[in-house]
Design a protein around this motif. Structure first.
Motif, short mmCIF file in Angstrom:
data_model
loop_
_atom_site.label_atom_id
_atom_site.label_comp_id
_atom_site.label_asym_id
_atom_site.label_seq_id
_atom_site.Cartn_x
_atom_site.Cartn_y
_atom_site.Cartn_z
N ILE A 46 -2.18 6.11 -1.09
CA ILE A 46 -1.01 6.98 -1.03
C ILE A 46 0.16 6.41 -1.81
CG2 ILE A 46 -1.66 8.02 1.17
CD1 ILE A 46 0.51 6.19 2.46
N GLY A 47 0.11 5.12 -2.15
CA GLY A 47 1.20 4.50 -2.89
C GLY A 47 1.08 3.00 -2.91
N VAL A 48 2.21 2.34 -3.19
CA VAL A 48 2.25 0.89 -3.33
C VAL A 48 3.25 0.31 -2.33
CG1 VAL A 48 2.79 -1.02 -4.90
CG2 VAL A 48 1.60 1.01 -5.75
N ARG A 49 2.81 -0.71 -1.60
CA ARG A 49 3.65 -1.37 -0.59
C ARG A 49 4.72 -2.20 -1.29
NH1 ARG A 49 -0.07 -4.03 1.49
NH2 ARG A 49 0.48 -6.14 0.89
N GLN A 50 5.98 -2.06 -0.83
CA GLN A 50 7.10 -2.75 -1.45
C GLN A 50 7.63 -3.93 -0.64
OE1 GLN A 50 8.52 -1.73 -4.68
NE2 GLN A 50 6.40 -1.11 -4.51
N ASN A 51 7.12 -4.14 0.55
CA ASN A 51 7.56 -5.28 1.35
C ASN A 51 6.34 -5.88 2.05
OD1 ASN A 51 7.21 -3.13 3.14
ND2 ASN A 51 8.88 -3.76 4.48
N THR A 52 6.58 -6.90 2.86
CA THR A 52 5.48 -7.61 3.50
C THR A 52 5.71 -7.70 5.00
OG1 THR A 52 5.28 -8.91 1.47
CG2 THR A 52 4.06 -9.69 3.36
N PRO A 53 5.36 -6.65 5.75
CA PRO A 53 5.51 -6.71 7.20
C PRO A 53 4.66 -7.84 7.78
CG PRO A 53 5.02 -4.48 6.49
CD PRO A 53 4.82 -5.37 5.31
N THR A 54 5.22 -8.54 8.77
CA THR A 54 4.51 -9.67 9.36
C THR A 54 3.98 -9.38 10.75
OG1 THR A 54 6.58 -10.58 10.20
CG2 THR A 54 5.85 -11.34 8.03
N ALA A 55 4.14 -8.13 11.21
CA ALA A 55 3.65 -7.77 12.55
C ALA A 55 3.16 -6.32 12.54
CB ALA A 55 4.76 -7.92 13.58
N VAL A 56 2.16 -6.06 13.36
CA VAL A 56 1.66 -4.69 13.53
C VAL A 56 2.82 -3.83 14.03
CG1 VAL A 56 0.08 -3.23 14.84
CG2 VAL A 56 -0.69 -5.44 13.97
N GLY A 57 2.99 -2.66 13.43
CA GLY A 57 4.04 -1.74 13.82
C GLY A 57 5.34 -1.91 13.06
#
Length: 128
Positions: A46-57
């Protein structure tokens, strides 16, 4: 030429996993729970991730149009049709891969950033 971005439409989704080990600038898809997941090999995205979440949710920003930087999994030449590798990195598309965009800059190898003009929202046409 160094990779650059001119992002278009973006929105956020909750992360399905901790993305810290994967880094940002990779193709993502959405699961049946409405969470961002890594796009797989030869999979639609659907696209490209721009950040890096470190936790589910945790919120992850996804760009779906425009020019974005994507981490390459191998060398890519300018003008190549781009698909997703197994880890969501950019790879030169081959037949039966969804065409996710076009490379506007080159990448010399794995881990380098390439500027990709996204094909827009999917489902994407398969490469002939």
């Amino acid at each position: 030429m160094a990779a650059y971005e001119i992002p278009g439409f973006s929105f956020t989704l909750p992360a399905a996993v901790d993305f810290s080990a994967l880094g940002q600038f990779r193709f993502v898809d959405v699961n049946s729970s409405g969470q961002a997941t890594s796009a797989g090999a030869a999979a639609d995205a659907i696209g490209v991730r721009q950040n890096t979440p470190t936790a589910v949710g945790e919120a992850t920003t996804v760009v779906t149009s425009g020019i974005v930087m994507v981490e390459a999994s191998a060398a890519i030449v300018v003008g190549a049709t781009i698909a997703s590798a197994a880890d969501g990195k950019a790879v030169t598309a081959v037949s039966t891969n969804p065409a996710l965009g076009t490379a506007l800059t080159a990448a010399g190898g794995d881990g380098e950033l390439v500027s990709v003009l996204l094909a827009g929202p999917g489902p994407h046409t398969l490469v002939a």
